[in-house]
Design a protein around this motif. Structure first.
Motif, PDB file in Angstrom:
ATOM      1  N   UNK A   1       0.812  -1.207   0.000  1.00  0.00           N
ATOM      2  CA  UNK A   1       0.000   0.000   0.000  1.00  0.00           C
ATOM      3  C   UNK A   1       0.848   1.261   0.000  1.00  0.00           C
ATOM      4  N   UNK A   2       1.998   1.225   0.688  1.00  0.00           N
ATOM      5  CA  UNK A   2       2.887   2.381   0.706  1.00  0.00           C
ATOM      6  C   UNK A   2       3.410   2.685  -0.697  1.00  0.00           C
ATOM      7  N   UNK A   3       3.766   1.634  -1.430  1.00  0.00           N
ATOM      8  CA  UNK A   3       4.259   1.813  -2.805  1.00  0.00           C
ATOM      9  C   UNK A   3       3.135   2.273  -3.726  1.00  0.00           C
ATOM     10  N   UNK A   4       2.016   1.575  -3.675  1.00  0.00           N
ATOM     11  CA  UNK A   4       0.889   1.912  -4.545  1.00  0.00           C
ATOM     12  C   UNK A   4       0.320   3.291  -4.207  1.00  0.00           C
ATOM     13  N   UNK A   5       0.353   3.646  -2.927  1.00  0.00           N
ATOM     14  CA  UNK A   5      -0.144   4.948  -2.529  1.00  0.00           C
ATOM     15  C   UNK A   5       0.695   6.076  -3.106  1.00  0.00           C
ATOM     16  N   UNK A   6       2.018   5.904  -3.088  1.00  0.00           N
ATOM     17  CA  UNK A   6       2.900   6.918  -3.653  1.00  0.00           C
ATOM     18  C   UNK A   6       2.640   7.117  -5.142  1.00  0.00           C
ATOM     19  N   UNK A   7       2.258   6.029  -5.826  1.00  0.00           N
ATOM     20  CA  UNK A   7       2.026   6.102  -7.264  1.00  0.00           C
ATOM     21  C   UNK A   7       0.650   6.655  -7.622  1.00  0.00           C
TER      22      UNK A   7
ATOM     23  N   UNK B   1      -9.084   9.285 -12.372  1.00  0.00           N
ATOM     24  CA  UNK B   1      -7.694   8.935 -12.662  1.00  0.00           C
ATOM     25  C   UNK B   1      -7.096   8.134 -11.510  1.00  0.00           C
ATOM     26  N   UNK B   2      -7.418   8.524 -10.281  1.00  0.00           N
ATOM     27  CA  UNK B   2      -6.979   7.748  -9.121  1.00  0.00           C
ATOM     28  C   UNK B   2      -7.574   6.345  -9.170  1.00  0.00           C
ATOM     29  N   UNK B   3      -8.875   6.249  -9.454  1.00  0.00           N
ATOM     30  CA  UNK B   3      -9.547   4.954  -9.510  1.00  0.00           C
ATOM     31  C   UNK B   3      -8.915   4.051 -10.572  1.00  0.00           C
ATOM     32  N   UNK B   4      -8.607   4.610 -11.734  1.00  0.00           N
ATOM     33  CA  UNK B   4      -8.044   3.807 -12.819  1.00  0.00           C
ATOM     34  C   UNK B   4      -6.609   3.359 -12.516  1.00  0.00           C
ATOM     35  N   UNK B   5      -5.842   4.224 -11.839  1.00  0.00           N
ATOM     36  CA  UNK B   5      -4.476   3.841 -11.466  1.00  0.00           C
ATOM     37  C   UNK B   5      -4.507   2.683 -10.472  1.00  0.00           C
ATOM     38  N   UNK B   6      -5.388   2.763  -9.484  1.00  0.00           N
ATOM     39  CA  UNK B   6      -5.477   1.673  -8.506  1.00  0.00           C
ATOM     40  C   UNK B   6      -5.943   0.380  -9.165  1.00  0.00           C
ATOM     41  N   UNK B   7      -6.853   0.483 -10.115  1.00  0.00           N
ATOM     42  CA  UNK B   7      -7.316  -0.711 -10.821  1.00  0.00           C
ATOM     43  C   UNK B   7      -6.184  -1.325 -11.636  1.00  0.00           C
ATOM     44  N   UNK B   8      -5.414  -0.492 -12.338  1.00  0.00           N
ATOM     45  CA  UNK B   8      -4.308  -0.987 -13.161  1.00  0.00           C
ATOM     46  C   UNK B   8      -3.237  -1.659 -12.304  1.00  0.00           C
ATOM     47  N   UNK B   9      -2.896  -1.054 -11.167  1.00  0.00           N
ATOM     48  CA  UNK B   9      -1.878  -1.632 -10.293  1.00  0.00           C
ATOM     49  C   UNK B   9      -2.366  -2.951  -9.692  1.00  0.00           C
ATOM     50  N   UNK B  10      -3.652  -3.009  -9.362  1.00  0.00           N
ATOM     51  CA  UNK B  10      -4.216  -4.249  -8.814  1.00  0.00           C
ATOM     52  C   UNK B  10      -4.199  -5.367  -9.848  1.00  0.00           C
ATOM     53  N   UNK B  11      -4.508  -5.039 -11.093  1.00  0.00           N
ATOM     54  CA  UNK B  11      -4.475  -6.049 -12.150  1.00  0.00           C
ATOM     55  C   UNK B  11      -3.056  -6.543 -12.403  1.00  0.00           C
TER      56      UNK B  11
END
Length: 308
Positions: A90-96, A104-114
Motif C-alpha cells: 500500500x505504501x508503494x501503490x499509494x505513492x504512485x 484517474x486515481x480509480x483507474x491507477x489503482x485498478x491498473x496496479x491491482x491487475x
C-alpha cells in the motif's frame, strides 16, 4: 472509543452469536466487515475511490498462507506478516496513485491491482489457479488450537474489534479531522498549510494494512488463498458493501458486509445461485438510486429528523 450501552449490547451479541449461528459464516462476515471498514476509511473519510483494493486483501492472504504452510509460524505471526506485506504494498501503490484525483486515481489503482493479479497468477509460490490449499490454522500463542471453530471465531472477533477500534480512533483523531477536511474541500485544506498528499498517502497505507489483516484472517478461517481475493470482482464487492451499509459512517460497512455475505450465502444453495452477481448488481442499482446514504445513513437521517 466511548463505550456506550449500545456497544456493550453489540459485543454481548457477538460473544454469544456462535452458539446460535454457524461460526464459519460469522467469521466470514467479520472478515469482510473489517475489509469494508478499511475501504470505507479511504472512500468515506478521504473521498478516494479505489477500484483495486482487493489486491491488499489477497496479498495478506497469500503471504500468511505461504508462511503458515512452509515456515511453521504461529497464526499471530503469520497474520502480522500478511498485514505488514499489504501495508508495504500500500505504501508503494499509494505513492504512485494519491497524486491523481477522481477517475484517474480509480483507474491507477485498478491498473496496479491487475498487475499484481497476474503476478499472483504466474508466481510459483501462489499455486496459480489452484491457489494455496490446506493451510494449517495452527495454535494461537502455541497452545490454543484454532482448528476448533469456536476458538477460531473468538480469535477472529478479537482481530475485528482491534481493527474496528483502530479505524474509529483514527477517524475521531485530529488526523481524521484533517482527512475529512481534505474530503470536503481539498483546496481549502491545502491553503491551510496541510500537505494533502502526505495525509492521503498515510490513510492509504492504513487502509491497505487493515485490508491485509482482513485477508490474512480470512485465509486462516477457510485455510485457502485463491485468485478470487485479488480479482477486480472482489474490489467491486467491497464498494457495494460500503455503499449499501452507508459510506462515511462507522457501522455502515459492517452492516453492508453482513447483508451482502448473508444474501450470497442464502442464494448460493438455491436455484438462484447462478444469478448471484446479477442480483447483487440490481441491489447496487437500487441502493444508488433510492437510498444513497445506505442503510445506516438512512436510519441516522430518520432518527435525526424525528428525534432531533
Amino acid at each position: 472509543m466511548k463505550i456506550s450501552k449500545f456497544n456493550i449490547v453489540l459485543l454481548g451479541l457477538a460473544l454469544v452469536a456462535p452458539f446460535a449461528f454457524y461460526p464459519v459464516l460469522l467469521m466470514k462476515v467479520l472478515c469482510f466487515a473489517l475489509f469494508a471498514c478499511a475501504f470505507n476509511l479511504l472512500l468515506g473519510f478521504v473521498g478516494l475511490l479505489s477500484f483495486g483494493h482487493a489486491v491488499f486483501l489477497g496479498t495478506g492472504g497469500y503471504v500468511t498462507g505461504y508462511l503458515m504452510m512452509n515456515t511453521g509460524l504461529t497464526p499471530e505471526l503469520g497474520i502480522l506478516a500478511g498485514t505488514i506485506a499489504s501495508g508495504l504494498l500500500g505504501a508503494v501503490y499509494g505513492k504512485l496513485s494519491v497524486k491523481r484525483e477522481g477517475i484517474y486515481f480509480a483507474m491507477v489503482t485498478l491498473a496496479l491491482a491487475q498487475l499484481m493479479f497476474f503476478v499472483f497468477l504466474q508466481a510459483p509460490f501462489t499455486g496459480g489457479e489452484d491457489g494455496l490449499q490446506g493451510i494449517p490454522r495452527g495454535h494461537l500463542f502455541g497452545f490454543i488450537d484454532l482448528s476448533d471453530n469456536l476458538n477460531m471465531y473468538y480469535f477472529v472477533l478479537a482481530i475485528f474489534l482491534f481493527g474496528f477500534w483502530l479505524i474509529n480512533r483514527t477517524v475521531h483523531s485530529p488526523f481524521g479531522q484533517i482527512l475529512k477536511a481534505i474530503r470536503d474541500n481539498e483546496p481549502r485544506a491545502t491553503s491551510l498549510g496541510y500537505n494533502v498528499n502526505d495525509y492521503k498517502w498515510a490513510a492509504f497505507v492504513i487502509s491497505a494494512a487493515l485490508a491485509g489483516l482482513a485477508g490474512s484472517t480470512k485465509t486462516l478461517v477457510f485455510q485457502l488463498a485463491s485468485l478470487t481475493d485479488v480479482h477486480w470482482h472482489m474490489s467491486g464487492e467491497v464498494v457495494l458493501m460500503t455503499l449499501l451499509g452507508g459510506m462515511g459512517t462507522i457501522f455502515g460497512p459492517v452492516v453492508g458486509a453482513a447483508v451482502v455475505v448473508g444474501i450470497q450465502n442464502f442464494l448460493s444453495g438455491g436455484e438462484l445461485g447462478n444469478y448471484v452477481h446479477i442480483i447483487m448488481g440490481l441491489i447496487f442499482i437500487v441502493c444508488v438510486l433510492a437510498f444513497r446514504s445506505g442503510i445506516v445513513g438512512e436510519i441516522q437521517k430518520i432518527v435525526k429528523r424525528n428525534f432531533g
